[in-house]
Design an enzyme around this catalytic site. Structure first.
Site, PDB file in Angstrom:
ATOM      1  N   LYS A 195      17.327 -45.026  16.069  1.00 43.05           N
ATOM      2  CA  LYS A 195      15.964 -45.312  15.560  1.00 43.05           C
ATOM      3  C   LYS A 195      15.711 -45.045  13.906  1.00 43.05           C
ATOM      4  O   LYS A 195      16.109 -43.981  13.646  1.00 43.05           O
ATOM      5  CB  LYS A 195      15.065 -44.051  16.002  1.00 43.05           C
ATOM      6  CG  LYS A 195      13.624 -43.903  15.711  1.00 43.05           C
ATOM      7  CD  LYS A 195      12.573 -43.175  16.650  1.00 43.05           C
ATOM      8  CE  LYS A 195      11.273 -43.226  16.154  1.00 43.05           C
ATOM      9  NZ  LYS A 195      10.697 -42.435  17.110  1.00 43.05           N
ATOM     10  N   LYS A 248      15.525 -49.471  17.694  1.00 45.64           N
ATOM     11  CA  LYS A 248      14.191 -49.827  17.103  1.00 45.64           C
ATOM     12  C   LYS A 248      14.038 -49.376  15.779  1.00 45.64           C
ATOM     13  O   LYS A 248      14.954 -48.580  15.061  1.00 45.64           O
ATOM     14  CB  LYS A 248      13.417 -49.000  18.186  1.00 45.64           C
ATOM     15  CG  LYS A 248      12.374 -47.941  17.189  1.00 45.64           C
ATOM     16  CD  LYS A 248      11.618 -46.826  18.209  1.00 45.64           C
ATOM     17  CE  LYS A 248      10.495 -46.718  17.400  1.00 45.64           C
ATOM     18  NZ  LYS A 248       9.994 -45.578  17.843  1.00 45.64           N
TER      19      LYS A 248
HETATM   20  C1  PBG Z   1       7.450 -40.900  18.340  1.00 46.74           C
HETATM   21  C2  PBG Z   1       7.447 -42.293  18.427  1.00 46.74           C
HETATM   22  C3  PBG Z   1       7.208 -43.426  17.386  1.00 46.74           C
HETATM   23  C4  PBG Z   1       7.291 -44.508  17.867  1.00 46.74           C
HETATM   24  C5  PBG Z   1       7.637 -44.378  19.193  1.00 46.74           C
HETATM   25  N1  PBG Z   1       7.958 -42.944  19.449  1.00 46.74           N
HETATM   26  C6  PBG Z   1       6.467 -42.967  16.194  1.00 46.74           C
HETATM   27  C7  PBG Z   1       7.593 -42.516  15.002  1.00 46.74           C
HETATM   28  O1  PBG Z   1       8.560 -42.295  15.033  1.00 46.74           O
HETATM   29  O2  PBG Z   1       6.710 -42.217  13.841  1.00 46.74           O
HETATM   30  C8  PBG Z   1       7.043 -45.964  17.303  1.00 46.74           C
HETATM   31  C9  PBG Z   1       6.620 -47.062  18.087  1.00 46.74           C
HETATM   32  C10 PBG Z   1       5.848 -48.173  17.529  1.00 46.74           C
HETATM   33  O3  PBG Z   1       5.591 -48.246  16.107  1.00 46.74           O
HETATM   34  O4  PBG Z   1       5.457 -48.971  18.160  1.00 46.74           O
HETATM   35  N2  PBG Z   1       8.267 -40.277  17.644  1.00 46.74           N
END
Ligand code: PBG
Length: 334
Positions: A195, A248
């Site tokens: 991530k 992601k």
């Molecule tokens: C929670 C989380 C996030 C997303 C998924 N789980 C936000 C972040 O890390 O700021 C982002 C998903 C998206 O932008 O569609 N931590």
């Protein structure tokens, strides 16, 4: 062999020939639809930056989940938006919080739908960080028991999959141990292993009210310049017990999806995130791109890069098009 004996166009002439030669497909049961479940307020509160999506009450989320299942979508991924936030994110593990309530109700109404629950504290903390803050930093090890407790709460409610998205080190192992100890050895962990700290999470943070009050997430989310690090993260999570791994954001990471696919033996999931969805919508609203074609093209790109599953805010529309035979199908109208 080359031209004139070889003619690439021979297999592109008709929908039937294109279908015959197609290497990659999108299938509804490998699409994952994100849902925002909120506590209090109206039953459906539109999310401006995610056109077509809303924060739903647990009751409304049940209807939405049933309708997604009806379309053939395999999984939904639940995010919770609590009425109150605090420094520890205690709303995450509240038994009667929005996510456990939605899980119980969706399981009763639509038992065949695979239920994923996102595990993170940022939706529940008043400062908006993904863990406990000590001396101005997110404290990794102090956060692990809170994430574990949250995951166990979702498993107890009936989640099939818990999906930790916090990027704390060691959380997959901690969650696996906590689940097993609580008798939830059958609950799967799909980890957001890779991530990146990304500009494309903006609309999600609007939806969840989770923009950090101070600082940013670069102290725990990954640096976009790195791909070897992605492989280390994925391997570490699998060793700790992850059943599948998520990469992601999606489109900025096609090379990473491919690299991870080649290194691991578990399912790989690509998440086309909120900002990617918003970006395509914004361009389509101006008439600059065709939304349906852009969504199909970007989704198939993620599959072609190596993703087995795709988490997408387009899941509903993609499934509708699939059912109408209009998405990468023999009958496509081009
Ligand atoms: C929670 C989380 C996030 C997303 C998924 N789980 C936000 C972040 O890390 O700021 C982002 C998903 C998206 O932008 O569609 N931590």
């Amino acid at each position: 062999m080359s031209f004139p004996s070889q003619r690439g166009r021979r297999l592109r002439r008709t929908p039937g020939l294109r279908a015959l030669a197609r290497e990659t497909r999108i299938v509804a049961d490998q699409l994952v639809a994100p849902l925002f479940v909120s506590e209090g307020g109206a039953a459906s509160q539109p999310i401006v930056a995610l056109p077509g999506h809303a924060r739903l009450s647990p009751e409304r989320a049940v209807d939405e989940a049933a309708s997604l299942a009806e379309l053939g979508i395999g999984s939904v991924l639940l995010f919770g938006i609590p009425a109150r936030k605090d420094a520890e994110g205690s709303g995450g593990w509240a038994e009667d919080g929005p996510v456990p309530r939605a899980i119980r109700a969706i399981k009763r109404r639509t038992p065949e739908l695979v239920l994923w629950a996102d595990v993170c504290l940022c939706e529940y903390t008043d400062h908006g960080h993904c863990g406990v803050v000590r001396d101005g930093e997110v404290d990794n090890d102090a956060t692990l028991p809170l994430l574990s407790r949250t995951a166990v709460t979702y498993a107890r409610a009936g989640a099939d999959v818990v999906a930790p998205s916090d990027m704390m080190d060691g959380r997959v192992g901690a969650i696996r141990a906590a689940l097993d100890q609580a008798g939830h050895e059958r609950t799967a962990i799909v980890s957001y292993s890779v991530k990146y700290a990304s500009a494309f999470y903006g609309p999600f943070r609007e939806a969840a009210g989770s923009t950090p009050r101070y600082g940013d997430r670069r102290g725990y989310q990954m640096d976009g310049a790195n791909v070897r690090e992605a492989l280390r993260e994925a391997r570490a999570d699998i060793e700790e017990g992850a059943d599948a791994v998520i990469v992601k954001p999606g489109l900025p990471c096609l090379d990473v999806v491919r690299a991870v696919r080649e290194q691991v033996l578990v399912p790989v999931v690509a998440y086309q995130v909120s900002g990617e969805y918003a970006m395509l919508h914004a361009a389509a609203e101006r008439g600059w791109v065709d939304l349906e074609r852009a969504m199909a093209e970007t989704t198939v790109a993620l599959r072609r890069a190596g993703a087995d599953l795709v988490i997408s805010y387009f899941a509903r529309r993609l499934a509708e098009l699939l059912n109408e035979g209009r998405l990468l199908a023999r009958e496509e109208r081009s």
